[in-house]
Every structure is written in C-alpha cells, then in structure tokens.
Design a protein around this motif. Structure first.
Motif, PDB file in Angstrom:
ATOM      1  N   LYS A 290       0.839  -1.199   0.000  1.00 22.38           N
ATOM      2  CA  LYS A 290       0.000   0.000   0.000  1.00 22.38           C
ATOM      3  C   LYS A 290       0.864   1.236   0.000  1.00 22.38           C
ATOM      4  O   LYS A 290       2.024   1.143   0.394  1.00 22.38           O
ATOM      5  CB  LYS A 290      -0.960   0.033   1.178  1.00 22.38           C
ATOM      6  CG  LYS A 290      -0.370  -0.308   2.540  1.00 22.38           C
ATOM      7  CD  LYS A 290       0.850   0.367   3.052  1.00 22.38           C
ATOM      8  CE  LYS A 290       0.874   1.854   3.225  1.00 22.38           C
ATOM      9  NZ  LYS A 290       2.188   2.338   3.759  1.00 22.38           N
TER      10      LYS A 290
ATOM     11  N   TYR B 231      -3.349  -3.973   8.324  1.00 25.66           N
ATOM     12  CA  TYR B 231      -4.057  -3.750   9.589  1.00 25.66           C
ATOM     13  C   TYR B 231      -5.460  -4.362   9.589  1.00 25.66           C
ATOM     14  O   TYR B 231      -6.039  -4.571  10.651  1.00 25.66           O
ATOM     15  CB  TYR B 231      -4.100  -2.260   9.948  1.00 25.66           C
ATOM     16  CG  TYR B 231      -2.720  -1.728  10.272  1.00 25.66           C
ATOM     17  CD1 TYR B 231      -2.031  -2.164  11.406  1.00 25.66           C
ATOM     18  CD2 TYR B 231      -2.070  -0.825   9.438  1.00 25.66           C
ATOM     19  CE1 TYR B 231      -0.753  -1.715  11.695  1.00 25.66           C
ATOM     20  CE2 TYR B 231      -0.797  -0.359   9.716  1.00 25.66           C
ATOM     21  CZ  TYR B 231      -0.138  -0.811  10.850  1.00 25.66           C
ATOM     22  OH  TYR B 231       1.126  -0.368  11.139  1.00 25.66           O
TER      23      TYR B 231
ATOM     24  N   GLN C 262       2.916   8.865  14.173  1.00 26.18           N
ATOM     25  CA  GLN C 262       4.305   8.413  14.291  1.00 26.18           C
ATOM     26  C   GLN C 262       5.153   9.642  14.617  1.00 26.18           C
ATOM     27  O   GLN C 262       4.676  10.778  14.521  1.00 26.18           O
ATOM     28  CB  GLN C 262       4.791   7.784  12.988  1.00 26.18           C
ATOM     29  CG  GLN C 262       4.023   6.532  12.574  1.00 26.18           C
ATOM     30  CD  GLN C 262       4.552   5.889  11.308  1.00 26.18           C
ATOM     31  OE1 GLN C 262       5.196   6.544  10.487  1.00 26.18           O
ATOM     32  NE2 GLN C 262       4.260   4.611  11.114  1.00 26.18           N
TER      33      GLN C 262
ATOM     34  N   ASP D 170       1.180   7.225   3.051  1.00 23.04           N
ATOM     35  CA  ASP D 170       1.900   6.167   3.771  1.00 23.04           C
ATOM     36  C   ASP D 170       1.077   5.620   4.932  1.00 23.04           C
ATOM     37  O   ASP D 170       0.900   4.406   5.068  1.00 23.04           O
ATOM     38  CB  ASP D 170       3.235   6.737   4.268  1.00 23.04           C
ATOM     39  CG  ASP D 170       4.089   5.687   4.943  1.00 23.04           C
ATOM     40  OD1 ASP D 170       3.995   4.504   4.567  1.00 23.04           O
ATOM     41  OD2 ASP D 170       4.864   6.039   5.865  1.00 23.04           O
TER      42      ASP D 170
ATOM     43  N   HIS E 255      -3.744   3.827   5.480  1.00 24.10           N
ATOM     44  CA  HIS E 255      -4.116   2.725   6.382  1.00 24.10           C
ATOM     45  C   HIS E 255      -5.409   3.040   7.137  1.00 24.10           C
ATOM     46  O   HIS E 255      -6.271   2.179   7.303  1.00 24.10           O
ATOM     47  CB  HIS E 255      -3.013   2.492   7.416  1.00 24.10           C
ATOM     48  CG  HIS E 255      -1.891   1.615   6.957  1.00 24.10           C
ATOM     49  ND1 HIS E 255      -2.080   0.365   6.425  1.00 24.10           N
ATOM     50  CD2 HIS E 255      -0.542   1.805   6.994  1.00 24.10           C
ATOM     51  CE1 HIS E 255      -0.899  -0.192   6.153  1.00 24.10           C
ATOM     52  NE2 HIS E 255       0.044   0.669   6.472  1.00 24.10           N
TER      53      HIS E 255
HETATM   54  C1  SOE Z   1       6.340   3.914   7.683  1.00 24.23           C
HETATM   55  O1  SOE Z   1       5.668   5.071   7.999  1.00 24.23           O
HETATM   56  C2  SOE Z   1       5.530   2.638   7.880  1.00 24.23           C
HETATM   57  O2  SOE Z   1       6.458   1.614   7.760  1.00 24.23           O
HETATM   58  C3  SOE Z   1       4.430   2.413   6.841  1.00 24.23           C
HETATM   59  O3  SOE Z   1       4.924   2.463   5.527  1.00 24.23           O
HETATM   60  C4  SOE Z   1       3.762   1.105   7.117  1.00 24.23           C
HETATM   61  O4  SOE Z   1       2.744   0.860   6.176  1.00 24.23           O
HETATM   62  C5  SOE Z   1       3.205   1.126   8.534  1.00 24.23           C
HETATM   63  O5  SOE Z   1       2.650  -0.120   8.857  1.00 24.23           O
HETATM   64  C6  SOE Z   1       4.278   1.437   9.526  1.00 24.23           C
HETATM   65  O6  SOE Z   1       4.949   2.603   9.169  1.00 24.23           O
END
Ligand code: SOE
Length: 384
Positions: A108, A140, A170, A196, A200
């Motif tokens: 994704k 997820y 994050q 990114d 999700h």
């Molecule tokens: C980085 O932000 C990342 O690795 C994403 O690309 C993933 O899809 C996510 O699961 C965790 O963070």
C-alpha cells in the motif's frame, strides 16, 4: 498461468527493505500455522543491487535472486509476485505481472495517483476473468482486534454508526535534522503521511464499518521543507501531516489525522467508532486489545470494557498460541498471505481487491484536491 506441481506456488518478492523483511517472515511461516490450500515456495527475491539482494535472500530464506523485475515475471517457476517496492514502481510491475498470469500482492498505497490505481484496478479485473488474483497489502485489516471490530459492527452491536475517529501517529520525522529518504520525494512516494499512513486509516475505517467515504475536507502541511542529504540538503516534496474530516455513505461523520511529528507516538494507529447501541476503541500500540462499550448494559456498570483478543474463536487467533499469549505486527502479514493463498486455492476473490485500493486512492486524491483548494469540500467520486 504457470503452476508448480502439487499444491506449491512459487513466490517472487520484489524489494527487501522493511516490508520485504516482514513479508518474507510471513511467506516462510504461513503454512506452518495456517491450513492454507497452497504452500508458498520462496523462489526468487528481486532487488536492483545484486550483492545486497543476495545478502537479503540468504538472510530471509529465498532460493535465488534477480536484479531485473522483468526477468522475474518471465520465469515459469513464479506464480505469485509480491511487490514491496516504493509506490512509483507499483503500477508498471503489477500490470505486467497480471498480464503474464501471475497473482499479485501489492504493498500500500496501491499507487501514487488515482490514474495509476485505475489502470491497476482495470488490469486486475481483466486478469480475474482468467482466474488470476490480486490483493492490496493493507495489513491492519488482519489485526485480530480490528477483524473482530468489523464482525461486531456487522452483527449490529453498535447500532447505527454516528462517529468514526481515526488517527495514525508516528514521530520519526520530529527531528528536523533527520535525513532525507525516498518517502519524502513526491516522485517516488506519491505523497507523505497522507499516502503512507493516512491510507491505512482510510482503509481500516472503511473495513471495520463496511462502508465507504463519500466526501472529505482536508488540510496538509509540510513543516520541514529541506532535509540533510548527501552533499547538502534536499527539498521535501510531500506532506508531513494530513488532517481531514469526511462523511460515510451511511451518514456517519469521521475525522482523520496522519502525522510523523507526534513526538512520543511510535505507531499509534487508533480508531474509535460510536453508534447508537455501543462504541469500540482500538490502539495499535496495544494491538491485542479491543475496547467495547455496550449501550445495552445497565447505566450503573456501563463503560468501556477491555477485550483481550486472544481467544481461539477470535479472527485468526486459533492458529497461534493459547489464550493470553499475544500477537505482534508480523502476525498481521502472516494473516494477509494466509488469506491470499486461500483465495488462490479456493478461487474466491481476494480482499482488499485492487478496486478497494483504488477507492482508498480516490479518498487520498480528494483530500489532496480539498487541501489545495483551501479545505473546500471534495467528493470522493467527483460529480456524485
Ligand atoms: C512507515 O511510515 C511505515 O512503515 C508504513 O509504511 C507502514 O505501512 C506502517 O505499517 C508502519 O509505518
């Protein structure tokens, strides 16, 4: 379509960084825990740098390497192509692999633009008529707690949905001096936090509600516009964070936030859903738990109760450990490839399909259009 003898399928994985490592783990272990109708053979690992690809193949257990993805697709011993490369390569590889009759699992977001995702969804629909499967790796969906959340909502335990609240937080870009990476280049990543990690939460909320977003209003920001790069600095060409509100087709309203600047939050993918009969709450940093408030409980004792999602009858869990012995991030990918191999073996469509991936891409595109137009409302399917 090439097919190996017996029930084995030859898997080729392209890319061997973070996603390559976790997908390798899944392919290696899936049939040891799940009764899948096809057993994966880790046939070939693809990567541009031969030395590094050979090292990765030895570490993760792949039988051979190729440095050109076209050579992989031409091989008769490859039945499944797993694309773990940056977004700008997805469309070309996936379309070629599907045309060659290979089943395709694609990381994704599905693509870097709605136009690419449309091309991929059309190629997948055509290939499906020949019995070729494709799936987007929204892992997820395979967190047992989120699969349980979907089940409870589908069973009506929340009643009519009113609110969907989702964040993905994050902090790995909080330091303005942390170096440039491909994830911050629009031509490679398509977008930043939006594609990114925002992708999700768009997929996860559509998955748990069983509904689709119809319109959004968005705001994006790039806080640090240049980052250290070899020989100086390089311009950041994507968003650092994206915030948006949206409407589901049912009438439920939603809010979303995706950022890499939430200092202290490592991988806090959180969802909350409120309905007329109950509420659910989830945080990936405590991924084995689902919090449920049952509105039918007497008011005296009503409140969120913690469900530890490790019972045998919880989704996916029966294949693993006795109750209370927790699962982790890597298990979600094992569940993903188990579902993909099951689709290949049974002929049932794999989910999320490339059409589902396109729908997420359309939401991301609508957020970008809205943000560019000063947060103006933007329909996910223009003209609807
Ligand atoms: C980085 O932000 C990342 O690795 C994403 O690309 C993933 O899809 C996510 O699961 C965790 O963070």
């Amino acid at each position: 379509m090439s097919q190996m003898s017996g029930d084995a399928v030859g898997v080729a994985m392209i890319g061997h960084s973070f996603m390559g490592a976790v997908h390798s783990h899944a392919w290696r272990n899936v049939h040891r825990f799940f009764d899948v109708p096809r057993t994966p053979r880790l046939t070939v690992l693809g990567g541009r740098d031969e030395r590094r690809t050979k090292e990765a193949a030895a570490r993760y257990g792949w039988d051979s390497v190729e440095t050109d993805w076209r050579a992989i697709i031409a091989r008769d011993d490859v039945d499944v192509v797993d694309i773990c490369t940056p977004g700008h390569t997805h469309c070309e590889i996936a379309v070629a692999a599907l045309a060659a009759g290979k089943h395709v699992l694609c990381e994704k977001p599905l693509a870097n633009s709605v136009a690419e995702a449309e091309t991929m969804a059309a190629a997948a629909a055509k290939a499906a008529r020949e019995g070729v499967h494709s799936m987007v790796a929204f892992n997820y969906r395979r967190v047992p707690a989120l699969a349980l959340a979907r089940r409870l909502i589908a069973d009506g335990r929340l009643g009519t949905l009113r609110h969907v609240r989702a964040v993905y937080l994050q902090d790995w870009l909080s330091d303005s001096e942390s170096p440039m990476t491909w994830r911050l280049r629009k031509e490679q990543a398509g977008s930043g936090a939006l594609g990114d990690i925002g992708a999700h939460i768009v997929d996860a909320t559509q998955f748990v509600t069983g509904d689709v977003l119809t319109g959004v209003s968005g705001l994006t920001e790039t806080f640090v516009r240049e980052r250290p790069a070899p020989g100086g600095t390089e311009e950041v060409t994507v968003d650092d964070c994206a915030l948006f509100i949206g409407r589901f087709s049912s009438g439920a309203v939603a809010s979303f936030e995706a950022t890499r600047y939430a200092l202290g939050r490592k991988n806090a993918m959180r969802l909350e859903v409120n309905g007329t009969r109950g509420s659910l709450s989830f945080d990936f940093e405590s991924m084995n738990e689902l919090w449920f408030c049952d509105g039918d409980d007497p008011s005296e004792t009503q409140g969120f109760r913690r469900i530890v999602v490790t019972e045998e009858d919880h989704p996916y869990v029966g294949a693993w450990w006795p109750p209370g012995h927790l699962l982790g991030y890597e298990h979600t990918f094992t569940h993903e490839v188990a579902d993909f191999l099951t689709a290949i073996g049974t002929g049932e469509p794999a989910s999320p399909s490339f059409a589902d991936g396109l729908r997420v891409q359309q939401v991301l595109g609508a957020v970008e259009s809205s943000a560019a137009a000063g947060s103006q409302w933007s329909d996910v399917l223009p003209g609807t």
